[in-house]
Motif scaffolding. Structure first.
Motif, PDB file in Angstrom:
ATOM      1  N   ARG A   1       0.831  -1.208   0.000  1.00  0.00           N
ATOM      2  CA  ARG A   1       0.000   0.000   0.000  1.00  0.00           C
ATOM      3  C   ARG A   1       0.863   1.254   0.000  1.00  0.00           C
ATOM      4  O   ARG A   1       0.569   2.225  -0.708  1.00  0.00           O
ATOM      5  CB  ARG A   1      -0.937   0.004   1.217  1.00  0.00           C
ATOM      6  CG  ARG A   1      -2.121  -0.935   1.089  1.00  0.00           C
ATOM      7  CD  ARG A   1      -3.199  -0.571   2.102  1.00  0.00           C
ATOM      8  NE  ARG A   1      -2.726  -0.717   3.475  1.00  0.00           N
ATOM      9  CZ  ARG A   1      -2.861  -1.819   4.198  1.00  0.00           C
ATOM     10  NH1 ARG A   1      -3.415  -2.903   3.670  1.00  0.00           N
ATOM     11  NH2 ARG A   1      -2.435  -1.871   5.441  1.00  0.00           N
TER      12      ARG A   1
ATOM     13  N   THR B   1       2.328   1.790  -3.371  1.00  0.00           N
ATOM     14  CA  THR B   1       1.271   2.280  -4.264  1.00  0.00           C
ATOM     15  C   THR B   1       1.013   3.761  -4.037  1.00  0.00           C
ATOM     16  O   THR B   1       0.854   4.532  -4.989  1.00  0.00           O
ATOM     17  CB  THR B   1      -0.025   1.484  -4.048  1.00  0.00           C
ATOM     18  OG1 THR B   1       0.241   0.093  -4.285  1.00  0.00           O
ATOM     19  CG2 THR B   1      -1.116   1.956  -5.000  1.00  0.00           C
ATOM     20  N   TYR B   2       0.969   4.174  -2.769  1.00  0.00           N
ATOM     21  CA  TYR B   2       0.787   5.594  -2.448  1.00  0.00           C
ATOM     22  C   TYR B   2       1.892   6.436  -3.078  1.00  0.00           C
ATOM     23  O   TYR B   2       1.629   7.494  -3.661  1.00  0.00           O
ATOM     24  CB  TYR B   2       0.808   5.798  -0.935  1.00  0.00           C
ATOM     25  CG  TYR B   2      -0.471   5.445  -0.220  1.00  0.00           C
ATOM     26  CD1 TYR B   2      -1.652   5.240  -0.911  1.00  0.00           C
ATOM     27  CD2 TYR B   2      -0.491   5.303   1.160  1.00  0.00           C
ATOM     28  CE1 TYR B   2      -2.810   4.909  -0.250  1.00  0.00           C
ATOM     29  CE2 TYR B   2      -1.651   4.977   1.833  1.00  0.00           C
ATOM     30  CZ  TYR B   2      -2.809   4.782   1.122  1.00  0.00           C
ATOM     31  OH  TYR B   2      -3.963   4.455   1.776  1.00  0.00           O
TER      32      TYR B   2
ATOM     33  N   ASP C   1       1.470   6.732  -6.773  1.00  0.00           N
ATOM     34  CA  ASP C   1       0.394   7.674  -7.080  1.00  0.00           C
ATOM     35  C   ASP C   1       0.861   9.108  -6.875  1.00  0.00           C
ATOM     36  O   ASP C   1       0.528  10.003  -7.657  1.00  0.00           O
ATOM     37  CB  ASP C   1      -0.827   7.393  -6.198  1.00  0.00           C
ATOM     38  CG  ASP C   1      -1.520   6.100  -6.579  1.00  0.00           C
ATOM     39  OD1 ASP C   1      -1.348   5.661  -7.738  1.00  0.00           O
ATOM     40  OD2 ASP C   1      -2.228   5.530  -5.731  1.00  0.00           O
TER      41      ASP C   1
ATOM     42  N   GLU D   1     -11.148   3.844 -12.583  1.00  0.00           N
ATOM     43  CA  GLU D   1      -9.935   3.516 -11.833  1.00  0.00           C
ATOM     44  C   GLU D   1      -9.543   4.646 -10.890  1.00  0.00           C
ATOM     45  O   GLU D   1      -9.127   4.403  -9.756  1.00  0.00           O
ATOM     46  CB  GLU D   1      -8.788   3.202 -12.800  1.00  0.00           C
ATOM     47  CG  GLU D   1      -8.972   1.905 -13.570  1.00  0.00           C
ATOM     48  CD  GLU D   1      -9.241   0.729 -12.646  1.00  0.00           C
ATOM     49  OE1 GLU D   1      -8.515   0.597 -11.634  1.00  0.00           O
ATOM     50  OE2 GLU D   1     -10.164  -0.054 -12.930  1.00  0.00           O
ATOM     51  N   ARG D   2      -9.666   5.900 -11.341  1.00  0.00           N
ATOM     52  CA  ARG D   2      -9.368   7.029 -10.453  1.00  0.00           C
ATOM     53  C   ARG D   2     -10.339   7.039  -9.278  1.00  0.00           C
ATOM     54  O   ARG D   2      -9.955   7.282  -8.133  1.00  0.00           O
ATOM     55  CB  ARG D   2      -9.466   8.344 -11.219  1.00  0.00           C
ATOM     56  CG  ARG D   2      -8.420   8.522 -12.293  1.00  0.00           C
ATOM     57  CD  ARG D   2      -7.092   8.875 -11.698  1.00  0.00           C
ATOM     58  NE  ARG D   2      -6.145   9.233 -12.744  1.00  0.00           N
ATOM     59  CZ  ARG D   2      -4.899   8.832 -12.789  1.00  0.00           C
ATOM     60  NH1 ARG D   2      -4.439   8.037 -11.845  1.00  0.00           N
ATOM     61  NH2 ARG D   2      -4.095   9.198 -13.763  1.00  0.00           N
TER      62      ARG D   2
ATOM     63  N   ARG E   1     -11.921   4.504  -8.100  1.00  0.00           N
ATOM     64  CA  ARG E   1     -11.609   3.375  -7.223  1.00  0.00           C
ATOM     65  C   ARG E   1     -10.479   3.743  -6.265  1.00  0.00           C
ATOM     66  O   ARG E   1     -10.457   3.332  -5.103  1.00  0.00           O
ATOM     67  CB  ARG E   1     -11.226   2.155  -8.058  1.00  0.00           C
ATOM     68  CG  ARG E   1     -11.309   0.838  -7.277  1.00  0.00           C
ATOM     69  CD  ARG E   1     -10.856  -0.328  -8.132  1.00  0.00           C
ATOM     70  NE  ARG E   1     -11.560  -0.376  -9.401  1.00  0.00           N
ATOM     71  CZ  ARG E   1     -12.780  -0.889  -9.565  1.00  0.00           C
ATOM     72  NH1 ARG E   1     -13.427  -1.373  -8.515  1.00  0.00           N
ATOM     73  NH2 ARG E   1     -13.338  -0.900 -10.758  1.00  0.00           N
ATOM     74  N   GLN E   2      -9.516   4.518  -6.765  1.00  0.00           N
ATOM     75  CA  GLN E   2      -8.466   5.061  -5.905  1.00  0.00           C
ATOM     76  C   GLN E   2      -9.056   5.851  -4.753  1.00  0.00           C
ATOM     77  O   GLN E   2      -8.661   5.703  -3.594  1.00  0.00           O
ATOM     78  CB  GLN E   2      -7.564   5.994  -6.721  1.00  0.00           C
ATOM     79  CG  GLN E   2      -6.225   5.444  -7.116  1.00  0.00           C
ATOM     80  CD  GLN E   2      -5.416   6.511  -7.836  1.00  0.00           C
ATOM     81  OE1 GLN E   2      -5.952   7.389  -8.508  1.00  0.00           O
ATOM     82  NE2 GLN E   2      -4.119   6.451  -7.690  1.00  0.00           N
TER      83      GLN E   2
ATOM     84  N   THR F   1     -11.113   3.522  -2.332  1.00  0.00           N
ATOM     85  CA  THR F   1     -10.224   2.609  -1.606  1.00  0.00           C
ATOM     86  C   THR F   1      -9.455   3.345  -0.516  1.00  0.00           C
ATOM     87  O   THR F   1      -9.348   2.861   0.624  1.00  0.00           O
ATOM     88  CB  THR F   1      -9.230   1.947  -2.588  1.00  0.00           C
ATOM     89  OG1 THR F   1      -9.960   1.175  -3.544  1.00  0.00           O
ATOM     90  CG2 THR F   1      -8.264   1.043  -1.849  1.00  0.00           C
ATOM     91  N   ASN F   2      -8.924   4.521  -0.834  1.00  0.00           N
ATOM     92  CA  ASN F   2      -8.195   5.292   0.180  1.00  0.00           C
ATOM     93  C   ASN F   2      -9.105   5.733   1.313  1.00  0.00           C
ATOM     94  O   ASN F   2      -8.718   5.709   2.488  1.00  0.00           O
ATOM     95  CB  ASN F   2      -7.531   6.508  -0.465  1.00  0.00           C
ATOM     96  CG  ASN F   2      -6.269   6.155  -1.229  1.00  0.00           C
ATOM     97  OD1 ASN F   2      -5.571   5.209  -0.878  1.00  0.00           O
ATOM     98  ND2 ASN F   2      -5.980   6.890  -2.276  1.00  0.00           N
TER      99      ASN F   2
END
Length: 378
Positions: free
Chosen positions: A187, A190-191, A194, A250-251, A253-254, A257-258
């Motif tokens: 995670r 991934t952060y 991003d 997808e954006r 979902r980002q 999810t966050n």
């Protein structure tokens, strides 16, 4: 104009400089708004003063051999005093740049003039404040990422060493703990990826129309599988049930999810996380709510800043506020704001009596922010 440390108290303390005795800055021309006007006034004043000295000398029967050198000398003194005040901001900015080159961005200059030099001084202060803020962000990034990496790496190393040394058996529970630390590292990576996209200005959106209810159900199901240890319940409420939204899946979902990870982190064991969606005029509102300690009002305006850290909740024995501390890097919510801004929406912390509610407002029909490129999802 004098050098002064920043008023906000941030940044390293300014190194003390040796004080030199110097003539005071005389600035009677500060009210003038143009440097050309000041120079014109300076020329007129010195010429007038020289003529006046010469005329006084003639009235007192003093020849040019005496009055002319005196007039030139006194005119030079006047020019030196006035020009010193006019150019003092430039000297102070030069000294400030040298101090900033040594790593101290707290230095500011004070301007009293209204001309181009004064405007330059104000612009310099804005630049210095931006550099000071960027430097703080850099230091906070290093501190946050170092802490976040060190904790799971140390835990994972200890668990694996115990298994290799035969201290503990590689049981499903032990392997699950190792997997949790690995997921935490994933995670964080991934952060950071991003965040690199944010810095690079990646702003393309792949737009499609989708069912909000199905999207939130899938997001809740995915997170419930990842964070099953807390035994949380997920409630998805979409009104009307056939609500649709045009956005980059997808954006978005980002974003969800966050927000869900933030809610899970601060929810008590056995608590409930809600995902609500409903239309408001031409917008669609998405809300993610938890039953944690909530967010202090003074922190709500800045938790979406990168690496923001907030004060502890005012409730007794409460965990850190949602989005703050407690293992968070402060990166996730900054990415949320970035992705929402790309869609031309906004994100905020809603007023609630219990827990924290993150509210995302997006246009139902895509209206990306200016400069954002779009393409249709085939």
């Amino acid at each position: 104009m004098d050098l002064a440390p920043g008023d906000d108290g941030a940044g390293p303390a300014a190194p003390r400089r040796k004080e030199h005795h110097r003539l005071p800055d005389v600035r009677p021309l500060d009210p003038l708004r143009s440097l050309k006007t000041k120079l014109g006034v300076l020329v007129v004043a010195t010429v007038t003063f020289a003529v006046l000295i010469t005329w006084i000398g003639l009235q007192n029967e003093l020849g040019p051999t005496r009055t002319l050198p005196l007039a030139i000398f006194l005119s030079l003194v006047i020019v030196q005093l006035l020009a010193r005040g006019m150019t003092s901001p430039l000297r102070d900015m030069t000294a400030a740049v040298q101090t900033m080159a040594a790593g101290d961005y707290s230095i500011r200059v004070r301007a009293t003039s209204r001309d181009e030099v004064g405007q330059l001084a104000e612009a310099f202060n804005v630049m210095a404040a931006d550099l000071d803020s960027s430097d703080r962000v850099r230091r906070e990034l290093i501190a946050n990422v170092s802490h976040e990496l060190r904790t799971p790496v140390a835990a994972l190393q200890a668990q694996l060493e115990n298994m290799v040394d035969g201290v503990t058996e590689p049981t499903p529970s032990a392997l699950e703990l190792s997997l949790e630390q690995t997921e935490r590292l994933t995670r964080l990576v991934t952060y950071l990826l991003d965040l690199s996209r944010v810095e690079a200005g990646a702003s393309a959106l792949v737009l499609s129309e989708f069912s909000v209810g199905d999207f939130l159900e899938e997001s809740a199901q995915a997170m419930s599988m990842v964070d099953a240890a807390k035994g949380l319940s997920y409630v998805v409420d979409v009104t009307p049930p056939d609500l649709v939204l045009e956005a980059d899946v997808e954006r978005l979902r980002q974003v969800v999810t966050n927000l869900l990870q933030n809610a899970i982190r601060h929810s008590p064991h056995g608590g409930t996380v809600r995902l609500d969606a409903y239309p408001v005029d031409d917008d669609v509102v998405l809300e993610v709510s938890d039953e944690g300690p909530g967010i202090a009002p003074e922190d709500r305006g800045r938790i979406f800043e990168r690496f923001a850290s907030g004060s502890a909740s005012t409730r007794p024995h409460a965990a850190p506020p949602s989005g703050m501390a407690s293992g968070g890097t402060g990166i996730g919510l900054a990415i949320v704001r970035w992705a929402v801004d790309l869609h031309g929406g906004h994100v905020e912390v809603a007023d609630t009596d219990r827990g924290a509610t993150m509210r995302v407002t997006l246009p139902a029909q895509a209206r990306p922010a200016p400069g954002v490129t779009t393409e249709a999802d085939d």
